[in-house]
Design a protein around this motif. Structure first.
Motif, mmCIF file in Angstrom:
data_model
loop_
_atom_site.group_PDB
_atom_site.id
_atom_site.type_symbol
_atom_site.label_atom_id
_atom_site.label_comp_id
_atom_site.label_asym_id
_atom_site.label_seq_id
_atom_site.Cartn_x
_atom_site.Cartn_y
_atom_site.Cartn_z
ATOM 1 N N SER A 291 0.865 -1.184 0.000
ATOM 2 C CA SER A 291 0.000 0.000 0.000
ATOM 3 C C SER A 291 0.897 1.229 0.000
ATOM 4 O O SER A 291 2.044 1.182 0.446
ATOM 5 N N LYS A 292 0.359 2.327 -0.487
ATOM 6 C CA LYS A 292 1.130 3.565 -0.510
ATOM 7 C C LYS A 292 1.474 4.009 0.906
ATOM 8 O O LYS A 292 2.578 4.514 1.159
ATOM 9 N N GLU A 293 0.560 3.829 1.827
ATOM 10 C CA GLU A 293 0.789 4.238 3.215
ATOM 11 C C GLU A 293 2.000 3.511 3.803
ATOM 12 O O GLU A 293 2.869 4.119 4.440
ATOM 13 N N LYS A 294 2.072 2.202 3.586
ATOM 14 C CA LYS A 294 3.181 1.427 4.135
ATOM 15 C C LYS A 294 4.488 1.750 3.426
ATOM 16 O O LYS A 294 5.552 1.804 4.051
ATOM 17 N N LEU A 295 4.438 1.950 2.125
ATOM 18 C CA LEU A 295 5.658 2.241 1.376
ATOM 19 C C LEU A 295 6.244 3.590 1.770
ATOM 20 O O LEU A 295 7.466 3.765 1.800
ATOM 21 N N CYS A 296 5.392 4.544 2.056
ATOM 22 C CA CYS A 296 5.860 5.901 2.319
ATOM 23 C C CYS A 296 6.147 6.183 3.787
ATOM 24 O O CYS A 296 6.840 7.153 4.116
ATOM 25 N N LYS A 297 5.657 5.349 4.657
ATOM 26 C CA LYS A 297 5.814 5.590 6.088
ATOM 27 C C LYS A 297 7.255 5.416 6.524
ATOM 28 O O LYS A 297 7.921 4.471 6.136
ATOM 29 N N LYS A 298 7.734 6.348 7.345
ATOM 30 C CA LYS A 298 9.068 6.190 7.908
ATOM 31 C C LYS A 298 9.066 4.977 8.827
ATOM 32 O O LYS A 298 8.204 4.846 9.689
ATOM 33 N N GLY A 299 10.027 4.119 8.644
ATOM 34 C CA GLY A 299 10.010 2.831 9.319
ATOM 35 C C GLY A 299 9.696 1.735 8.329
ATOM 36 O O GLY A 299 10.111 0.603 8.485
ATOM 37 N N GLY A 300 8.995 2.109 7.264
ATOM 38 C CA GLY A 300 8.878 1.250 6.113
ATOM 39 C C GLY A 300 7.884 0.136 6.225
ATOM 40 O O GLY A 300 7.246 -0.084 7.248
ATOM 41 N N ALA A 301 7.778 -0.561 5.127
ATOM 42 C CA ALA A 301 6.946 -1.754 5.086
ATOM 43 C C ALA A 301 7.636 -2.859 5.869
ATOM 44 O O ALA A 301 8.753 -2.712 6.346
ATOM 45 N N ARG A 302 6.989 -3.971 5.992
ATOM 46 C CA ARG A 302 7.468 -5.085 6.806
ATOM 47 C C ARG A 302 8.921 -5.442 6.497
ATOM 48 O O ARG A 302 9.289 -5.743 5.382
ATOM 49 N N GLY A 303 9.767 -5.407 7.539
ATOM 50 C CA GLY A 303 11.145 -5.855 7.416
ATOM 51 C C GLY A 303 12.113 -4.857 6.828
ATOM 52 O O GLY A 303 13.297 -5.140 6.716
ATOM 53 N N LEU A 304 11.637 -3.667 6.454
ATOM 54 C CA LEU A 304 12.543 -2.721 5.796
ATOM 55 C C LEU A 304 13.267 -1.828 6.804
ATOM 56 O O LEU A 304 14.402 -1.436 6.583
#
Length: 446
Positions: free
Chosen positions: A146-159
């Motif tokens: 999702s755009k929210e997860k991709l753009c969030k500081k801290g990232g998507a799962r495991g990033l």
């Protein structure tokens, strides 16, 4: 009366011994036959290499198990960020189902002519791939997960945050008149199992910003910009050298030497399907005064990428296949001379995964062309064999047995590791590809 017991005992012993010898004879014959069969199999296996000097055997060493097997992996390949194991670095997954080239020719023809162009979707020869197809019809980006997860500081799962911090450090350079003139064909090598994942992620993101793009695979699919360029031997991880040989020969024949696209590109980048390229930064560097001067306006060959010293030996420097590397037109012509002949040291029939070492070896032994130092003015690297976050957090001491320490040249740490004008990163999975692109190209600001 003389007792007969001793005689009976002696007679029984002799009879028993004779029986044991008789029982051992079939076992001895069986062992001799097995030994002979082993020698026969070894002779049959090695006989072609004896009678045919064109059949090469790998010559590059592998890392000692005491160094390369610190994670418990079975094999510790010798070189290249694509291939090494260590405490901090994992080897990439092997292709789960090795695939053979579509409609392969006879072994004799492949041995004599290992580079014979591309096949179209129907398996017919003579196919010329259109490198501008992606630029003409670019697909939209899918924000997965999702755009929210991709753009969030801290990232998507495991990033994690490290990739975000590196995004803040590295800048995408605006195109200048000089960088626009550095026309780049970006090529990745892949296989069908990664078409829907890695190739699709690249097509939706960074690949659209290259002047031309091509994904070399074992099937031609114009909708995905993949092209089938057959090569000698099977399609498998341990035969990447042959895949790269055919790819470079195809690039030379269709985009350098002749054909309708032969004057369209000045530079040729190649990497795996798990790279992330920032084309604007790559073009900025290729069009810089430094590189224009080093190539004498493009007339002099040059070999660019992330330099490694093989097993710490500065006389055997190569460019990391994981980070990807770049040749100009003059260098492609030299490499092709080695690839399509029995060039000294080029081993045209070698089976192996260390293609980055072999490309460097071909250029070094054939023309004394060495990898160029691509660090920026602050001595920070532009081409990177790992993810952005991995480089930012890497902190192994110089005394570490990690292969990366031994192979690197003047390694720097934390943000000093990487130029603000970095051009490539490696081990990028599709989700991280989309995240980096969303961050660097302003999608998260919308």
């Amino acid at each position: 009366m003389v007792s007969m017991t001793p005689r009976r005992g002696l007679s029984k012993s002799k009879s028993s011994s004779k029986g044991r010898h008789s029982a051992l004879l079939p076992k001895l014959i069986y062992l001799v036959l097995c030994f002979g069969l082993v020698w026969l199999l070894l002779f049959v296996y090695y006989f072609p290499s004896i009678v045919d000097p064109r059949v090469d055997t790998p010559v590059e060493p592998t890392l000692p198990r005491s160094i390369g097997n610190l994670r418990g992996d079975d094999v510790a390949p010798a070189v290249g960020s694509n291939h090494a194991n260590s405490v901090l670095h994992r080897s990439p997954p092997r292709n789960p189902s090795p695939m053979k080239p579509t409609k392969p020719d006879s072994p004799t023809l492949l041995r004599d002519h290992p580079h014979y162009g591309a096949l179209d979707a129907d398996g017919e020869r003579g196919y010329v791939f259109d490198p501008f197809a992606l630029r003409r019809d670019p697909p939209p980006m899918n924000f997965i997960p999702s755009k929210e997860k991709l753009c969030k500081k801290g990232g998507a799962r495991g990033l994690g945050d490290a990739d975000y911090k590196m995004y803040e450090h590295v800048k995408v350079s605006p195109l200048t008149e000089a960088s626009k003139k550095a026309r780049v064909l970006c090529t990745i090598y892949t296989y069908p199992a990664h078409h829907a994942s890695h190739v699709t992620a690249a097509r939706e993101t960074w690949a659209q910003h290259c002047d031309g793009f091509m994904a070399v695979s074992t099937s031609t699919d114009e909708a995905l910009n993949t092209v089938n360029i057959p090569h000698e031997g099977e399609e498998e991880y341990n035969n990447i050298w042959q895949k790269i040989r055919s790819t470079w020969a195809y690039i030379h024949d269709n985009y350098v030497d002749s054909g309708i696209y032969s004057s369209e590109f000045d530079w040729f980048y190649i990497g795996g399907d798990d790279v992330f390229v920032i084309p604007e930064n790559l073009k900025l560097y290729l069009g810089s005064d430094e590189i224009v001067a080093a190539t004498e306006g493009g007339e002099k060959p040059i070999f660019l990428g992330r330099r490694f010293k093989q097993d710490g030996d500065m006389s055997m420097v190569f460019n990391s296949g994981g980070a990807g590397y770049v040749l100009n037109r003059a260098a492609v012509k030299l490499l092709n001379q080695q690839l399509t002949t029995e060039g000294k040291g080029c081993q045209p029939h070698l089976k192996g995964f260390w293609e980055d070492v072999m490309v460097a070896k071909c250029l070094r032994m054939g023309f004394d062309l060495l990898p160029y130092d691509t660090k920026d003015s602050l001595r920070r690297e532009r081409f990177h064999p790992f993810t952005p976050g991995h480089h930012l957090t890497y902190n192994a001491p110089p005394t570490s047995k990690d292969w990366y320490i031994r192979y690197s040249i003047d390694l720097k740490y934390e943000k000093e590791c990487c130029s603000e004008e970095s051009a490539t990163f490696h081990y990028i999975k599709p989700e991280l590809t989309r995240r980096l692109f969303a961050l660097w190209y302003g999608h998260c600001e919308e």
